[in-house]
Design an enzyme around this catalytic site. Sequence first.
Site, PDB file in Angstrom:
ATOM      1  N   GLY A   1       0.834  -1.209   0.000  1.00  0.00           N
ATOM      2  CA  GLY A   1       0.000   0.000   0.000  1.00  0.00           C
ATOM      3  C   GLY A   1       0.860   1.247   0.000  1.00  0.00           C
TER       4      GLY A   1
ATOM      5  N   VAL B   1       0.702   4.729   5.496  1.00  0.00           N
ATOM      6  CA  VAL B   1       0.223   3.607   6.315  1.00  0.00           C
ATOM      7  C   VAL B   1       1.396   2.661   6.631  1.00  0.00           C
ATOM      8  CG1 VAL B   1      -1.357   1.630   6.399  1.00  0.00           C
ATOM      9  CG2 VAL B   1      -2.152   3.803   5.477  1.00  0.00           C
TER      10      VAL B   1
ATOM     11  N   GLU C   1       5.653  -3.343   0.592  1.00  0.00           N
ATOM     12  CA  GLU C   1       5.586  -3.187  -0.876  1.00  0.00           C
ATOM     13  C   GLU C   1       4.849  -1.886  -1.146  1.00  0.00           C
ATOM     14  OE1 GLU C   1       7.099  -5.030  -2.988  1.00  0.00           O
ATOM     15  OE2 GLU C   1       7.631  -6.791  -1.799  1.00  0.00           O
TER      16      GLU C   1
ATOM     17  N   CYS D   1       1.242  -0.112  -9.397  1.00  0.00           N
ATOM     18  CA  CYS D   1       2.360   0.484  -8.656  1.00  0.00           C
ATOM     19  C   CYS D   1       3.610   0.640  -9.514  1.00  0.00           C
ATOM     20  CB  CYS D   1       2.669  -0.343  -7.416  1.00  0.00           C
ATOM     21  SG  CYS D   1       3.028  -2.056  -7.798  1.00  0.00           S
TER      22      CYS D   1
HETATM   23  P1  NAD Z   1      -5.388   0.672   0.483  1.00  0.00           P
HETATM   24  O1  NAD Z   1      -6.174   1.915   0.711  1.00  0.00           O
HETATM   25  O2  NAD Z   1      -6.096  -0.559   0.031  1.00  0.00           O
HETATM   26  O3  NAD Z   1      -4.560   0.392   1.798  1.00  0.00           O
HETATM   27  C1  NAD Z   1      -3.761  -0.755   1.902  1.00  0.00           C
HETATM   28  C2  NAD Z   1      -4.138  -1.516   3.154  1.00  0.00           C
HETATM   29  O4  NAD Z   1      -3.830  -0.719   4.296  1.00  0.00           O
HETATM   30  C3  NAD Z   1      -5.618  -1.879   3.241  1.00  0.00           C
HETATM   31  O5  NAD Z   1      -5.739  -3.255   3.527  1.00  0.00           O
HETATM   32  C4  NAD Z   1      -6.123  -0.982   4.348  1.00  0.00           C
HETATM   33  O6  NAD Z   1      -7.176  -1.587   5.087  1.00  0.00           O
HETATM   34  C5  NAD Z   1      -4.904  -0.772   5.215  1.00  0.00           C
HETATM   35  N1  NAD Z   1      -4.950   0.483   5.957  1.00  0.00           N
HETATM   36  C6  NAD Z   1      -5.369   1.691   5.497  1.00  0.00           C
HETATM   37  N2  NAD Z   1      -5.242   2.629   6.463  1.00  0.00           N
HETATM   38  C7  NAD Z   1      -4.719   2.008   7.551  1.00  0.00           C
HETATM   39  C8  NAD Z   1      -4.339   2.431   8.858  1.00  0.00           C
HETATM   40  N3  NAD Z   1      -4.473   3.702   9.252  1.00  0.00           N
HETATM   41  N4  NAD Z   1      -3.834   1.520   9.709  1.00  0.00           N
HETATM   42  C9  NAD Z   1      -3.693   0.246   9.333  1.00  0.00           C
HETATM   43  N5  NAD Z   1      -4.033  -0.224   8.096  1.00  0.00           N
HETATM   44  C10 NAD Z   1      -4.543   0.640   7.226  1.00  0.00           C
HETATM   45  O7  NAD Z   1      -4.268   0.911  -0.610  1.00  0.00           O
HETATM   46  P2  NAD Z   1      -3.428   2.215  -0.947  1.00  0.00           P
HETATM   47  O8  NAD Z   1      -2.507   2.523   0.139  1.00  0.00           O
HETATM   48  O9  NAD Z   1      -4.306   3.270  -1.516  1.00  0.00           O
HETATM   49  O10 NAD Z   1      -2.624   1.559  -2.166  1.00  0.00           O
HETATM   50  C11 NAD Z   1      -2.029   2.332  -3.151  1.00  0.00           C
HETATM   51  C12 NAD Z   1      -0.540   2.404  -2.914  1.00  0.00           C
HETATM   52  O11 NAD Z   1      -0.031   1.093  -2.865  1.00  0.00           O
HETATM   53  C13 NAD Z   1       0.182   3.078  -4.043  1.00  0.00           C
HETATM   54  O12 NAD Z   1       1.204   3.881  -3.498  1.00  0.00           O
HETATM   55  C14 NAD Z   1       0.801   1.929  -4.820  1.00  0.00           C
HETATM   56  O13 NAD Z   1       1.943   2.274  -5.535  1.00  0.00           O
HETATM   57  C15 NAD Z   1       1.091   0.970  -3.718  1.00  0.00           C
HETATM   58  N6  NAD Z   1       1.138  -0.402  -4.226  1.00  0.00           N
HETATM   59  C16 NAD Z   1       2.324  -1.046  -4.166  1.00  0.00           C
HETATM   60  C17 NAD Z   1       2.407  -2.337  -4.660  1.00  0.00           C
HETATM   61  C18 NAD Z   1       3.716  -3.082  -4.617  1.00  0.00           C
HETATM   62  O14 NAD Z   1       3.663  -4.282  -4.797  1.00  0.00           O
HETATM   63  N7  NAD Z   1       4.826  -2.432  -4.380  1.00  0.00           N
HETATM   64  C19 NAD Z   1       1.290  -2.961  -5.189  1.00  0.00           C
HETATM   65  C20 NAD Z   1       0.099  -2.264  -5.210  1.00  0.00           C
HETATM   66  C21 NAD Z   1       0.022  -0.981  -4.727  1.00  0.00           C
END
Ligand code: NAD
Length: 455
Positions: free
Chosen positions: A187, A191, A209, A243
């Site tokens: 994510g 976070v 990641e 990503c």
């Molecule tokens: P998201 O909003 O789905 O959040 C990811 C997870 O974090 C979720 O399961 C959510 O429930 C949890 N979460 C959110 N807020 C939280 C908190 N305060 N405390 C604990 N857990 C919490 O996803 P996102 O962050 O919007 O994802 C997008 C980002 O992820 C982009 O930056 C993207 O580049 C990155 N990403 C990276 C990869 C990789 O493999 N490197 C893959 C996909 C996405």
Amino acid sequence: MSFSDRFAQHQEFFSSNTTRDLTWRKQQLQQIKRLALENEQLFLDALYQDLGKPAQEAWITEVSYVTGDVDHVCKKLNRWAKKRSVATPIVAQPGRSFIKPEPQGTVLIIGAWNYPMQLILAPLVAVIAAGNCAIVKPSELAPATSKLLAQLIPQYLDNNAFTVVEGAVEETTALLALPFDHIMYTGNGQVARIVMAAAAKNLTPVTLELGGKSPVYVDESANINITAQRIAWGKWMNAGQTCIAPDYIITTKNMIEPLVAALKAQITQMFGADPKQSESYGRIVNQRHAKRVSEYLTNVDVETGGEFDIENRYIAPTIVINPPLDSPLMVDEIFGPILPIITIEDFDSAKAFVKNREKPLSAYIFSKNKQQCQAWINEISSGNQCVNDVIMFNAVPELPFGGIGPSGMGQYSGKAGFDNFSHLKSVLVRPFLKDLPVRFAPYSELKFKFLRWIR
Ligand code: NAD
């Protein structure tokens, strides 16, 4: 059952040594494959509901990605799990030394929404291969896929070892308080800091990641049509919510016109005159994110595209030329279908442009100049790279996947994933042959001399 009871149940099961058995691991991995294959249409439907994902795109990047991963891991698992012999020096002779990969225990996997099936099941494949139990928490922002995973995983996998928890911040916060043996989070970086702080309380290792702004440098020697086709595919797949998608292009002044023309031609070729009507073009995950992405278009020069419909989560494939470098479009990770193109002087300024910014998850170069490509590989620090393509390193099972610095830590995919979720335990085995007395007290001049000599 409370989260802590489920966690305790998995830890108890882990102690039974069942997960150490390679046959059990392979059975569970084959069950993941069955789960994906037998419910393929349900996943394609859920991914369409969550992200308007075209079926072919969903199949290649999610369903078949996971089944291919299972095949590869099952083929290699015996070799990876074997003890790895290393040389034993004179001081430890006679003896045998080796590295024994062992499972860590129970792993928490927190997934993101953009590839909501793959980002839960691919880490789970690595976690199972390494012999661990797991609690998985799919993203609440892809609710249809989250629900489907929550329904299917208990039907297919050993419930003593695996649990799905659906939910958002509250549930994730409660899970993060438990003393997991490893936490894998996919994510955003904000976070990730919360996850790492929670993990620190239990000294739990983390794999993060994350994302960032992945640049593409296009040199004047590049084949323009092939370059545009590959970039367009990587940028506008999943409506830019990948990503490792190209975030922006840097190129020289002479290249702007032909490159933009070739990219526009690709947009029409791939998605027709009106991409909103195209069955090959996805949607933004929700209205909040659609609004966020649309706001990047304020005060910038739109070259093509630029249309949006927040209610229906649509943003057109868009190209923006030379937006201000301090605009949100060039500061934030875009994570949407807007492609800025920035003019730079030459290759050296392209390298400087990337080096002066945070280390990205990917960094791409399109060039026929071998020296430049080599310099890019040697000097640009990023999680992953492709020369003359984007994203496709991810189709190579033995290339580790992961970021560096702000784009993440730890790696998975193939053997890297197995090693990441294993503890590589060092073992020295010695027989009961009498030792030379040199290492034992009382110490003496002679023993000291001898020790210096054998070192
Ligand atoms: P998201 O909003 O789905 O959040 C990811 C997870 O974090 C979720 O399961 C959510 O429930 C949890 N979460 C959110 N807020 C939280 C908190 N305060 N405390 C604990 N857990 C919490 O996803 P996102 O962050 O919007 O994802 C997008 C980002 O992820 C982009 O930056 C993207 O580049 C990155 N990403 C990276 C990869 C990789 O493999 N490197 C893959 C996909 C996405």
